[in-house]
Scaffold this motif. Sequence first.
Motif, short mmCIF file in Angstrom:
data_model
loop_
_atom_site.label_atom_id
_atom_site.label_comp_id
_atom_site.label_asym_id
_atom_site.label_seq_id
_atom_site.Cartn_x
_atom_site.Cartn_y
_atom_site.Cartn_z
N GLN A 73 49.17 65.10 49.06
CA GLN A 73 49.17 64.67 47.67
C GLN A 73 49.07 63.15 47.58
N TYR A 74 49.80 62.45 48.44
CA TYR A 74 49.74 60.99 48.45
C TYR A 74 48.33 60.53 48.80
N SER A 75 47.73 61.16 49.80
CA SER A 75 46.38 60.80 50.20
C SER A 75 45.38 61.03 49.07
N ALA A 76 45.52 62.15 48.37
CA ALA A 76 44.63 62.43 47.24
C ALA A 76 44.82 61.41 46.12
N ALA A 77 46.06 61.04 45.85
CA ALA A 77 46.34 60.05 44.81
C ALA A 77 45.76 58.69 45.20
N MET A 78 45.89 58.31 46.46
CA MET A 78 45.33 57.04 46.93
C MET A 78 43.81 57.05 46.85
N GLN A 79 43.19 58.18 47.16
CA GLN A 79 41.74 58.29 47.08
C GLN A 79 41.28 58.15 45.63
N GLN A 80 42.00 58.79 44.71
CA GLN A 80 41.66 58.69 43.30
C GLN A 80 41.83 57.24 42.81
N PHE A 81 42.91 56.59 43.22
CA PHE A 81 43.13 55.19 42.84
C PHE A 81 42.01 54.30 43.38
N ALA A 82 41.61 54.53 44.63
CA ALA A 82 40.54 53.73 45.22
C ALA A 82 39.22 53.95 44.49
N ASP A 83 38.94 55.19 44.12
CA ASP A 83 37.71 55.48 43.37
C ASP A 83 37.72 54.78 42.00
N GLU A 84 38.86 54.85 41.31
CA GLU A 84 38.97 54.20 40.00
C GLU A 84 38.85 52.69 40.12
N ALA A 85 39.48 52.11 41.14
CA ALA A 85 39.40 50.67 41.35
C ALA A 85 37.98 50.24 41.66
N SER A 86 37.30 51.05 42.44
CA SER A 86 35.90 50.76 42.77
C SER A 86 35.02 50.80 41.52
N ASP A 87 35.21 51.81 40.69
CA ASP A 87 34.45 51.90 39.45
C ASP A 87 34.75 50.71 38.54
N TYR A 88 36.02 50.34 38.42
CA TYR A 88 36.42 49.20 37.58
C TYR A 88 35.76 47.91 38.09
N ALA A 89 35.81 47.70 39.39
CA ALA A 89 35.21 46.49 39.97
C ALA A 89 33.70 46.47 39.74
N ARG A 90 33.06 47.61 39.90
CA ARG A 90 31.61 47.69 39.71
C ARG A 90 31.24 47.35 38.26
N ARG A 91 31.96 47.95 37.31
CA ARG A 91 31.68 47.68 35.89
C ARG A 91 31.89 46.21 35.55
N ASN A 92 33.00 45.66 36.00
CA ASN A 92 33.32 44.28 35.66
C ASN A 92 32.43 43.29 36.41
N TYR A 93 31.99 43.63 37.59
CA TYR A 93 31.06 42.75 38.30
C TYR A 93 29.78 42.59 37.49
N ARG A 94 29.26 43.68 36.99
CA ARG A 94 28.03 43.61 36.18
C ARG A 94 28.25 42.75 34.94
N ARG A 95 29.40 42.93 34.29
CA ARG A 95 29.70 42.17 33.08
C ARG A 95 29.81 40.68 33.39
N VAL A 96 30.55 40.34 34.44
CA VAL A 96 30.74 38.93 34.81
C VAL A 96 29.42 38.33 35.28
N ALA A 97 28.65 39.10 36.03
CA ALA A 97 27.37 38.58 36.50
C ALA A 97 26.44 38.27 35.34
N SER A 98 26.41 39.13 34.34
CA SER A 98 25.53 38.85 33.20
C SER A 98 26.05 37.65 32.40
N ARG A 99 27.37 37.52 32.26
CA ARG A 99 27.93 36.37 31.54
C ARG A 99 27.71 35.07 32.31
N GLY A 101 25.31 34.39 34.26
CA GLY A 101 23.90 34.04 34.08
C GLY A 101 23.68 33.37 32.74
N ASP A 102 24.36 33.89 31.71
CA ASP A 102 24.27 33.28 30.38
C ASP A 102 24.83 31.86 30.39
N TYR A 103 26.00 31.68 31.05
CA TYR A 103 26.61 30.35 31.12
C TYR A 103 25.72 29.38 31.89
#
Length: 139
Positions: A73-99, A101-103
Amino acid sequence: MISQDRIQGHWDEVKGQLRSRWGQLTDDDLQRAKGSAEHLVGVIQAKTGEARHEIEHFLHDVLGGRVSRAGQQYSAAMQQFADEASDYARRNYRRVASRSGDYATRLAESVRERPAESLAVAFGLGIAAGAIFLFRGRR
């Protein structure tokens, strides 16, 4: 190599797993080898022709590779956390990269429109940074 104590402590489980993996092992074969981990590996190797490292790896998995329900259960929870963190980083990287570029575009336009002021600001920041490093270096 797996310790003799661990094999003896889980002998019924080990015996069942060995018979499941190598059906040609008899109760007599396993009973002869019960006293020694080295002897057990030798008996299995002689009876089955399996390589020694394969037998040792199998015994390690049976005895050492077990993961508790809480661990799963701990391993599954850590995998889910890692997946969510990866998605969050990917989304925010695109946002920061576009900003950024604007700056960068806006900064380049500002320098082209006001080169003297831009040079004065850069010079002032350089002096300030130098002073900070100078005073910190003396401490």
